[in-house]
Every structure is written in C-alpha cells, then in structure tokens.
Design a protein around this motif. Structure first.
Motif, PDB file in Angstrom:
ATOM      1  N   ASP A 109       0.828  -1.211   0.000  1.00  0.00           N
ATOM      2  CA  ASP A 109       0.000   0.000   0.000  1.00  0.00           C
ATOM      3  C   ASP A 109       0.862   1.259   0.000  1.00  0.00           C
ATOM      4  O   ASP A 109       0.550   2.245  -0.685  1.00  0.00           O
ATOM      5  N   LEU A 110       1.931   1.220   0.761  1.00  0.00           N
ATOM      6  CA  LEU A 110       2.809   2.370   0.913  1.00  0.00           C
ATOM      7  C   LEU A 110       3.397   2.817  -0.426  1.00  0.00           C
ATOM      8  O   LEU A 110       3.472   4.020  -0.720  1.00  0.00           O
ATOM      9  N   TYR A 111       3.791   1.836  -1.227  1.00  0.00           N
ATOM     10  CA  TYR A 111       4.457   2.147  -2.490  1.00  0.00           C
ATOM     11  C   TYR A 111       3.526   2.022  -3.699  1.00  0.00           C
ATOM     12  O   TYR A 111       3.989   2.014  -4.840  1.00  0.00           O
ATOM     13  N   ALA A 112       2.234   1.973  -3.455  1.00  0.00           N
ATOM     14  CA  ALA A 112       1.279   1.763  -4.552  1.00  0.00           C
ATOM     15  C   ALA A 112       1.345   2.878  -5.588  1.00  0.00           C
ATOM     16  O   ALA A 112       1.124   2.646  -6.776  1.00  0.00           O
ATOM     17  N   GLU A 113       1.671   4.100  -5.141  1.00  0.00           N
ATOM     18  CA  GLU A 113       1.721   5.239  -6.051  1.00  0.00           C
ATOM     19  C   GLU A 113       3.130   5.548  -6.532  1.00  0.00           C
ATOM     20  O   GLU A 113       3.354   6.553  -7.204  1.00  0.00           O
ATOM     21  N   GLY A 114       4.077   4.680  -6.196  1.00  0.00           N
ATOM     22  CA  GLY A 114       5.446   4.876  -6.648  1.00  0.00           C
ATOM     23  C   GLY A 114       6.450   4.695  -5.534  1.00  0.00           C
ATOM     24  O   GLY A 114       6.120   4.817  -4.353  1.00  0.00           O
ATOM     25  N   PRO A 115       7.703   4.418  -5.893  1.00  0.00           N
ATOM     26  CA  PRO A 115       8.723   4.095  -4.887  1.00  0.00           C
ATOM     27  C   PRO A 115       9.470   5.296  -4.323  1.00  0.00           C
ATOM     28  O   PRO A 115      10.289   5.135  -3.421  1.00  0.00           O
ATOM     29  N   ASP A 116       9.201   6.501  -4.835  1.00  0.00           N
ATOM     30  CA  ASP A 116       9.956   7.686  -4.409  1.00  0.00           C
ATOM     31  C   ASP A 116       9.243   8.341  -3.229  1.00  0.00           C
ATOM     32  O   ASP A 116       8.280   9.092  -3.402  1.00  0.00           O
ATOM     33  N   LEU A 117       9.736   8.069  -2.026  1.00  0.00           N
ATOM     34  CA  LEU A 117       9.018   8.426  -0.806  1.00  0.00           C
ATOM     35  C   LEU A 117       9.967   9.068   0.195  1.00  0.00           C
ATOM     36  O   LEU A 117      11.034   8.522   0.503  1.00  0.00           O
ATOM     37  N   THR A 118       9.579  10.244   0.721  1.00  0.00           N
ATOM     38  CA  THR A 118      10.380  10.906   1.747  1.00  0.00           C
ATOM     39  C   THR A 118       9.788  10.625   3.121  1.00  0.00           C
ATOM     40  O   THR A 118       8.592  10.792   3.349  1.00  0.00           O
ATOM     41  N   TYR A 119      10.675  10.212   4.023  1.00  0.00           N
ATOM     42  CA  TYR A 119      10.272   9.819   5.371  1.00  0.00           C
ATOM     43  C   TYR A 119      11.075  10.635   6.376  1.00  0.00           C
ATOM     44  O   TYR A 119      12.285  10.823   6.225  1.00  0.00           O
ATOM     45  N   ALA A 120      10.404  11.151   7.405  1.00  0.00           N
ATOM     46  CA  ALA A 120      11.061  11.863   8.500  1.00  0.00           C
ATOM     47  C   ALA A 120      10.637  11.222   9.813  1.00  0.00           C
ATOM     48  O   ALA A 120       9.443  11.002  10.039  1.00  0.00           O
ATOM     49  N   GLY A 121      11.607  10.923  10.656  1.00  0.00           N
ATOM     50  CA  GLY A 121      11.302  10.271  11.922  1.00  0.00           C
ATOM     51  C   GLY A 121      11.684  11.119  13.117  1.00  0.00           C
ATOM     52  O   GLY A 121      12.814  11.605  13.218  1.00  0.00           O
ATOM     53  N   GLY A 122      10.731  11.329  14.028  1.00  0.00           N
ATOM     54  CA  GLY A 122      10.998  11.963  15.309  1.00  0.00           C
ATOM     55  C   GLY A 122      10.699  10.932  16.385  1.00  0.00           C
ATOM     56  O   GLY A 122       9.545  10.789  16.793  1.00  0.00           O
ATOM     57  N   LEU A 123      11.703  10.199  16.817  1.00  0.00           N
ATOM     58  CA  LEU A 123      11.447   9.003  17.630  1.00  0.00           C
ATOM     59  C   LEU A 123      11.493   9.254  19.133  1.00  0.00           C
ATOM     60  O   LEU A 123      10.950   8.470  19.911  1.00  0.00           O
ATOM     61  N   PHE A 124      12.126  10.338  19.554  1.00  0.00           N
ATOM     62  CA  PHE A 124      12.316  10.549  20.984  1.00  0.00           C
ATOM     63  C   PHE A 124      11.793  11.925  21.402  1.00  0.00           C
ATOM     64  O   PHE A 124      11.804  12.860  20.605  1.00  0.00           O
ATOM     65  N   PRO A 125      11.328  12.027  22.664  1.00  0.00           N
ATOM     66  CA  PRO A 125      11.220  10.956  23.645  1.00  0.00           C
ATOM     67  C   PRO A 125      10.072  10.007  23.313  1.00  0.00           C
ATOM     68  O   PRO A 125       9.026  10.428  22.806  1.00  0.00           O
TER      69      PRO A 125
END
Length: 387
Positions: A109-125
């Motif tokens: 589902d994530l890549y259904a519209e294409g593989p070029d995907l920008t991801y940003a993670g804010g994991l903490f706290p």
C-alpha cells in the motif's frame, strides 16, 4: 493510508545522472536560501526525488533501487560537499530500510503510487500510546524530526512492551495528521529543519507500526545489512562531505591575495602547505576505512552470510571516526583560512558549523569508541543498541 502526489525519479542512466548534477548545480545557488529559512523546501526535495535519492532504500520488489550502502552514501557525500545540511536531509533517503519491517501488505500500500518516498522520523522521547481495537491512539511531542518540512510520511516513537521485547515501536502518520512545532534554532545543520512534531489523539492502525530495528519482511541484500549501523553511517558521511568542501575551498584560495599585514600569499606559507597536506591525508584515511568496512559487510549481506557482531562494531567505529575526523579537518581548514573566516558571510562558516554537528549525534558521540572497543574485546558495550 498514504495518498500523495508522487514525483518520479528519472530512468536509470544518463537521465538520472543529469538530474543529480542539476540538483547539485541548483544547490550551489540556493544553499544560502535554505540556511536562512532553516529547512530544505519541497520543491528541492522533488529535484532529489528525480535524481533517485528517495527510492534508494525502497525494496526492488516495490519498484525501488535498494542501492548498496556505498553507492548511496557517495551521493550523499557529494551533496554534502556543496551543502552538508542538505546532505543530512538527503541522507534520509536511506531510512526506508526501517520500513522493511512493516507487514508486506502495508508496504504494498505504501508504495502503490510509486517508490519515491520521503520519510522523517521523530522518535524521541518515546511516548506511551493507548492500545485500542485495531491499533493505537497516539498523542505527544517528538524532537529532531529532520526533513519534516518536505516529508511524505512521518514516524514517531512509542514505548514498546513485552511483545516488542522492550524495543521501541515506530508509528507512521501522514504529515497532515501531525503539527510541526518550529523550534529549530541552531547554528549548525540549520537547513535540516529538525523541528518538533506533535500528535493529538491520532489513531494509527496496528499494521502501520513496526519495531525499530525489527526483522525485515523483505529479503533483499540491503535489508540484511545492519540497519542501526547504516543509520549512523549516513549521518557520518555528511561530515566527510563537509570536510571535503572545506578543503576544496582552501585549495581554491591558496594562491589568493596576500595577508592584510603584507605577508606572503597563503599557498606560499610553509604552515599552509603542511597543514593542507596533513588534513588531506587524515580525511582520505578516514574515508578509506569508512568505505572499506561498508563494502566488506555488504558483501556478507549479499551472500546471505551471517554478519559477525565484531564486523558490525567496525562499521560503527568507522562511522564515528569519520564524523570526528570530518569535524577536525573542517576546523583545520578554518584555521588555514585565517581571520577572514570568522565573518558570518565567509564560505568556511557553512562547512565548519555543519561539520561540528554529526559527531554530537548519539549514534556517533565519543562513547561509541569505547563501545566499539568493548565489542572487539568480547565485552558488553555500555551504549544502548550497540552495535
């Protein structure tokens, strides 16, 4: 779940190489703009997408490139030679390796519209989420969400429980579900836009969460490579790029004007010659160690062989060493440039201020040297999640 207007990378070969060079040329013209506003804007992120940066860690089975680490990091190093902060944002083109731990249907589902995907993670706290039928209700504030201004997907950290063996969970949300809280007021790596993000009672389905560093559900060589070590490396390589940019600048001005005190031209001074040579040797040595260990471990991943803990520790050691040497070399280049380099408008300020940051990251701080030494001695490291 995810619906965005995807920009697609140019076809592999000359078209993509041209797109990458275009992105570098544009960056020369716009890096001061990015630093002044404190983030890399979406229109420039689109140029990086066209250059293939944001499909570099998408699985091949979903149309991505799943590039080997050295090939990807050399691109990040090139970007960082022009502007280290933009290189830092581009480095998160590697972060989809984490998402390989999602269920296969979710990735489809994530890549259904294409593989070029920008991801940003804010994991903490890490925040405590409320478990509900089918997922979690998530609220809280997370720090250091680099690249969030141009992200298609944002991840936030949740405290794990017995089912995750204490490891943190990452919950994925669309940018419109999150509030960006501008607070990135820094001297170095300013253009990364590493703001806080806030969620207020957002429902996240169970299938859109994964254990950070969990077992991938995709069996391709890139996802056999040690993920946390790779996360440290892609940040460290920006310091190599910063140092390279700083040294290139010192080479360019070596035959420049004489000192305001009437002294010899910079390039004619013995201290300049020897200082430049020693810095060049130091940087090239750290870079060689960095890529040598990377290629050695990736060869094991390609073969499907077990990767010994000691080898992973060497990757972490090479990453920390690169970050610290990059910082040292940038400072040495700053010193060679003399008094003029203290002005805020001086090109060396960009390289120096940005080069100071990677070694401050938890993945690359001085304590990781001790942790690497402990592993090589067969002892337990004190640093969490090492190597």
């Amino acid at each position: 779940m995810l619906s965005v207007n995807r920009v697609v990378a140019e076809p592999e070969g000359p078209a993509r190489e041209k797109a990458f060079q275009t992105a570098l040329d544009v960056l020369v013209d716009r890096r001061d703009e990015f630093n002044a506003q404190g983030y890399v804007p979406r229109d420039y992120i689109d140029l990086l997408k066209r250059a293939g940066i944001y499909r570099a860690s998408t699985p091949r089975r979903f149309g991505g490139d799943a590039l080997d680490p050295s090939t990807f990091m050399k691109k990040i190093e090139q970007i960082s030679t022009v502007d280290p902060a933009t290189g830092w944002v581009a480095s998160f083109g590697s972060s989809l390796v984490y998402l390989a731990a999602l269920p296969p249907d979710t990735q489809r589902d994530l890549y259904a519209e294409g593989p070029d995907l920008t991801y940003a993670g804010g994991l903490f706290p890490m925040q405590e989420a409320t478990a509900v039928d089918g997922g979690y209700r998530v609220s809280g504030v997370w720090q250091f969400t680099s690249g969030c201004m141009g992200a298609d997907l944002i991840g936030v950290g949740l405290a794990g429980g017995p089912e995750t063996k204490g490891r943190p969970l990452t919950a994925l949300v669309r940018p419109e579900q999150a509030e960006i809280v501008p607070n990135w007021d820094v001297a170095g790596m300013r253009a990364t836009g590493s703001h806080n993000v806030r969620l207020d009672d957002v429902f996240v389905p169970q299938e859109w969460t994964f254990v950070r560093g969990g077992t991938p559900t995709v069996d391709e060589p890139l996802y056999r490579y040690p993920g946390l070590a790779y996360a440290a490396q892609v940040l460290a390589v920006t310091a190599l790029g910063a140092a390279r940019g700083a040294l290139d600048y010192t080479l360019g001005v070596s035959a420049g004007r004489t000192s305001i005190t009437g002294g010899a031209k910079k390039g004619q001074r013995p201290s300049y010659k020897s200082g430049l040579a020693l810095a060049e040797a130091k940087l090239r040595s750290a870079r060689a160690f960095f890529y040598e260990t990377t290629d050695e471990v990736f060869a094991l991943a390609e073969a499907g062989d077990e990767i010994p803990t000691e080898k992973v520790a060497l990757v972490r050691l090479a990453a920390s060493h690169a970050a610290h040497v990059g910082r040292e070399v940038a400072l040495e280049a700053f010193d060679l440039c003399g008094t003029g380099a203290i002005f805020r408008s001086h090109p060396m300020q960009r390289y120096l201020q940005d080069a100071l940051v990677p070694a401050q990251h938890a993945f690359l701080q001085t304590a990781t040297y001790e942790a690497a030494g402990a592993v090589l001695l067969g002892l337990e490291p004190d640093v969490p999640s090492f190597p």
